[in-house]
Motif scaffolding. Structure first.
Motif, PDB file in Angstrom:
ATOM      1  N   VAL A  23       0.825  -1.215   0.000  1.00  0.00           N
ATOM      2  CA  VAL A  23       0.000   0.000   0.000  1.00  0.00           C
ATOM      3  C   VAL A  23       0.855   1.258   0.000  1.00  0.00           C
ATOM      4  CG1 VAL A  23      -1.654   1.351   1.346  1.00  0.00           C
ATOM      5  CG2 VAL A  23      -2.000  -1.103   1.047  1.00  0.00           C
ATOM      6  N   TYR A  24       1.871   1.296   0.849  1.00  0.00           N
ATOM      7  CA  TYR A  24       2.621   2.530   1.045  1.00  0.00           C
ATOM      8  C   TYR A  24       3.915   2.631   0.241  1.00  0.00           C
ATOM      9  CZ  TYR A  24      -0.514   3.442   4.953  1.00  0.00           C
ATOM     10  OH  TYR A  24      -1.635   3.668   5.715  1.00  0.00           O
ATOM     11  N   LEU A  25       4.535   1.487  -0.072  1.00  0.00           N
ATOM     12  CA  LEU A  25       5.863   1.538  -0.668  1.00  0.00           C
ATOM     13  C   LEU A  25       5.954   0.944  -2.077  1.00  0.00           C
ATOM     14  CD1 LEU A  25       7.962   0.621   2.497  1.00  0.00           C
ATOM     15  CD2 LEU A  25       7.603   2.877   1.505  1.00  0.00           C
ATOM     16  N   VAL A  26       4.866   0.358  -2.559  1.00  0.00           N
ATOM     17  CA  VAL A  26       4.910  -0.220  -3.905  1.00  0.00           C
ATOM     18  C   VAL A  26       3.822   0.373  -4.804  1.00  0.00           C
ATOM     19  CG1 VAL A  26       4.817  -2.338  -5.279  1.00  0.00           C
ATOM     20  CG2 VAL A  26       5.922  -2.354  -3.039  1.00  0.00           C
ATOM     21  N   ASP A  27       2.577   0.358  -4.346  1.00  0.00           N
ATOM     22  CA  ASP A  27       1.471   0.852  -5.175  1.00  0.00           C
ATOM     23  C   ASP A  27       1.652   2.289  -5.672  1.00  0.00           C
ATOM     24  OD1 ASP A  27      -0.024  -1.374  -5.535  1.00  0.00           O
ATOM     25  OD2 ASP A  27      -1.568  -0.889  -4.062  1.00  0.00           O
ATOM     26  N   PRO A  28       2.207   3.219  -4.871  1.00  0.00           N
ATOM     27  CA  PRO A  28       2.366   4.582  -5.383  1.00  0.00           C
ATOM     28  C   PRO A  28       3.219   4.649  -6.653  1.00  0.00           C
ATOM     29  CG  PRO A  28       2.556   4.594  -3.003  1.00  0.00           C
ATOM     30  CD  PRO A  28       2.521   3.148  -3.429  1.00  0.00           C
ATOM     31  N   LEU A  29       4.100   3.687  -6.846  1.00  0.00           N
ATOM     32  CA  LEU A  29       4.905   3.626  -8.064  1.00  0.00           C
ATOM     33  C   LEU A  29       4.312   2.640  -9.069  1.00  0.00           C
ATOM     34  CD1 LEU A  29       7.406   4.523  -9.605  1.00  0.00           C
ATOM     35  CD2 LEU A  29       8.729   2.784  -8.381  1.00  0.00           C
ATOM     36  N   ALA A  30       3.767   1.535  -8.572  1.00  0.00           N
ATOM     37  CA  ALA A  30       3.227   0.498  -9.469  1.00  0.00           C
ATOM     38  C   ALA A  30       2.031   1.004 -10.262  1.00  0.00           C
ATOM     39  CB  ALA A  30       2.838  -0.733  -8.659  1.00  0.00           C
ATOM     40  N   CYS A  31       1.198   1.857  -9.671  1.00  0.00           N
ATOM     41  CA  CYS A  31       0.008   2.335 -10.389  1.00  0.00           C
ATOM     42  C   CYS A  31       0.376   3.213 -11.596  1.00  0.00           C
ATOM     43  CB  CYS A  31      -0.920   3.077  -9.428  1.00  0.00           C
ATOM     44  SG  CYS A  31      -1.775   1.977  -8.275  1.00  0.00           S
ATOM     45  N   PRO A  32       1.257   4.205 -11.467  1.00  0.00           N
ATOM     46  CA  PRO A  32       1.672   4.954 -12.657  1.00  0.00           C
ATOM     47  C   PRO A  32       2.359   4.079 -13.705  1.00  0.00           C
ATOM     48  CG  PRO A  32       2.235   6.176 -10.679  1.00  0.00           C
ATOM     49  CD  PRO A  32       1.792   4.812 -10.234  1.00  0.00           C
ATOM     50  N   ASN A 182      -7.644  -1.094  13.904  1.00  0.00           N
ATOM     51  CA  ASN A 182      -8.176  -1.898  12.797  1.00  0.00           C
ATOM     52  C   ASN A 182      -8.988  -1.047  11.836  1.00  0.00           C
ATOM     53  OD1 ASN A 182      -7.108  -4.394  13.401  1.00  0.00           O
ATOM     54  ND2 ASN A 182      -8.804  -4.980  14.721  1.00  0.00           N
ATOM     55  N   GLY A 183      -9.841  -0.173  12.407  1.00  0.00           N
ATOM     56  CA  GLY A 183     -10.660   0.696  11.562  1.00  0.00           C
ATOM     57  C   GLY A 183      -9.812   1.646  10.746  1.00  0.00           C
ATOM     58  N   PHE A 184      -8.787   2.197  11.363  1.00  0.00           N
ATOM     59  CA  PHE A 184      -7.881   3.111  10.651  1.00  0.00           C
ATOM     60  C   PHE A 184      -7.192   2.390   9.496  1.00  0.00           C
ATOM     61  CE2 PHE A 184      -3.527   4.608  10.009  1.00  0.00           C
ATOM     62  CZ  PHE A 184      -3.741   5.939   9.680  1.00  0.00           C
ATOM     63  N   LEU A 185      -6.681   1.183   9.781  1.00  0.00           N
ATOM     64  CA  LEU A 185      -5.995   0.424   8.739  1.00  0.00           C
ATOM     65  C   LEU A 185      -6.936   0.066   7.603  1.00  0.00           C
ATOM     66  CD1 LEU A 185      -3.859  -1.969  10.973  1.00  0.00           C
ATOM     67  CD2 LEU A 185      -3.053   0.040   9.717  1.00  0.00           C
ATOM     68  N   ALA A 186      -8.178  -0.305   7.948  1.00  0.00           N
ATOM     69  CA  ALA A 186      -9.158  -0.670   6.917  1.00  0.00           C
ATOM     70  C   ALA A 186      -9.446   0.508   6.000  1.00  0.00           C
ATOM     71  CB  ALA A 186     -10.443  -1.165   7.568  1.00  0.00           C
ATOM     72  N   ARG A 187      -9.546   1.703   6.575  1.00  0.00           N
ATOM     73  CA  ARG A 187      -9.815   2.899   5.751  1.00  0.00           C
ATOM     74  C   ARG A 187      -8.660   3.201   4.816  1.00  0.00           C
ATOM     75  NH1 ARG A 187     -11.907   4.529  10.735  1.00  0.00           N
ATOM     76  NH2 ARG A 187     -10.033   5.730  11.232  1.00  0.00           N
ATOM     77  N   HIS A 188      -7.470   2.725   5.140  1.00  0.00           N
ATOM     78  CA  HIS A 188      -6.301   2.963   4.287  1.00  0.00           C
ATOM     79  C   HIS A 188      -5.894   1.712   3.510  1.00  0.00           C
ATOM     80  CE1 HIS A 188      -6.121   6.410   7.022  1.00  0.00           C
ATOM     81  NE2 HIS A 188      -5.389   7.001   6.099  1.00  0.00           N
ATOM     82  N   ARG A 189      -6.807   0.733   3.398  1.00  0.00           N
ATOM     83  CA  ARG A 189      -6.627  -0.490   2.618  1.00  0.00           C
ATOM     84  C   ARG A 189      -5.551  -1.415   3.175  1.00  0.00           C
ATOM     85  NH1 ARG A 189      -4.944  -1.145  -2.111  1.00  0.00           N
ATOM     86  NH2 ARG A 189      -3.461   0.562  -2.179  1.00  0.00           N
ATOM     87  N   VAL A 190      -5.170  -1.257   4.420  1.00  0.00           N
ATOM     88  CA  VAL A 190      -4.094  -2.060   4.988  1.00  0.00           C
ATOM     89  C   VAL A 190      -4.690  -3.206   5.799  1.00  0.00           C
ATOM     90  CG1 VAL A 190      -2.109  -2.079   6.532  1.00  0.00           C
ATOM     91  CG2 VAL A 190      -2.545  -0.085   5.087  1.00  0.00           C
ATOM     92  N   ARG A 191      -4.233  -4.427   5.516  1.00  0.00           N
ATOM     93  CA  ARG A 191      -4.658  -5.586   6.290  1.00  0.00           C
ATOM     94  C   ARG A 191      -4.038  -5.541   7.681  1.00  0.00           C
ATOM     95  NH1 ARG A 191      -3.301  -8.957   1.585  1.00  0.00           N
ATOM     96  NH2 ARG A 191      -1.434  -9.488   2.734  1.00  0.00           N
TER      97      ARG A 191
END
Length: 258
Positions: A23-32, A182-191
């Motif tokens: 979520v934080y270290l791969v997707d920001p680059l993988a999506c572009p 848990n709720g915070f992580l869920a809102r940020h797509r983190v398991r």
């Protein structure tokens, strides 16, 4: 046609919950990267998976030659491509059953080879057998995790049988944090979990080589992954004790894979 997909389209292909590393270290680059691939190339998901595996093999060679920074960088790029292939498959609807198999097996080959390369390179340098042991532990833990998960799914199917109103849908997965977190992580797509296979790979093949702190980081990551798997099995055992029994034919049907 070039330009037919937008970044919003690619972002919509992300998993609803994923590893924090992704979520934080791969997707920001993988999506572009996925957007460029989708709009300006003819690369297929299977082609990207194959490219990821090639880079993984190159990472293993670098580890074997004690080129730790290069090995870590190649492993990261290999994993990034492994994320891009899934996004392209979901974006274009071009995923195939063979592609799922290739992705799964390719990941296991990459991890085993990189663990072997890292162990060989450090043993050659230090002649300390602890690196051979560590490489074997990393490979075995990874294989156990990815063999254990589908087997637990089959056992769950054997226990539950056909869906029944009021019966729990599945056993708890792993260690959970406090509800607010848990709720915070869920809102940020983190398991919410102690450690996943992805974070285990990142610790052993990216963070440890980049920092040069190989043994402590790899050892801690291995202990955490083992603890996570033991906890999951324990929770499944508790789940099996409180779920009502299902007909024997349903159990056999699920265990056979039907």
């Amino acid at each position: 046609m070039a330009g037919r997909y937008t970044l919003a389209d690619v972002l919509a292909t992300r998993k609803s919950r994923d590893s924090w590393w992704t979520v934080y270290l791969v997707d920001p680059l993988a999506c572009p990267v996925a957007l460029v691939v989708a709009n300006h190339t003819r690369w297929t998901p299977n082609g990207l998976t194959a490219g990821s595996l090639v880079l993984g093999m190159a990472s293993a060679v670098c580890f074997g030659l004690d080129q730790l920074v290069a090995g870590a960088a190649l492993f990261y790029v290999s994993f990034l491509l492994d994320c891009v292939d899934g996004k392209i498959a979901r974006l274009k609807g071009t995923g195939t059953p063979f592609g799922l198999w290739l992705d799964y097996v390719g990941d296991r080959i990459r991890v085993v080879c990189c663990a072997t390369g890292l162990a060989y390179g450090q043993f050659t340098l230090t002649h300390d057998v602890i690196y051979v042991v560590l490489g074997a532990v990393v490979a075995v833990l990874d294989l156990f995790r990815y063999v254990n998960a589908p087997q637990m799914k089959r056992v769950r199917g054997a226990i539950l049988g056909p869906p029944v109103p009021g019966r729990p849908a599945s056993p708890p997965e792993g260690p959970r944090f406090m509800p607010g977190l848990n709720g915070f992580l869920a809102r940020h797509r983190v398991r919410a979990h102690l450690i996943s296979g992805i974070e285990f790979h990142a610790a052993v093949f990216v963070v440890a080589p980049l920092t040069g702190v190989l043994l402590p980081i790899a050892a801690v990551a291995s202990v955490l992954l083992l603890a996570n798997e033991v906890f999951i099995v324990y929770r499944m055992w508790l789940f099996t004790r409180r779920v009502p029994a299902v007909p024997q034919e349903s159990r056999q049907h699920a265990l056979i894979g039907g």
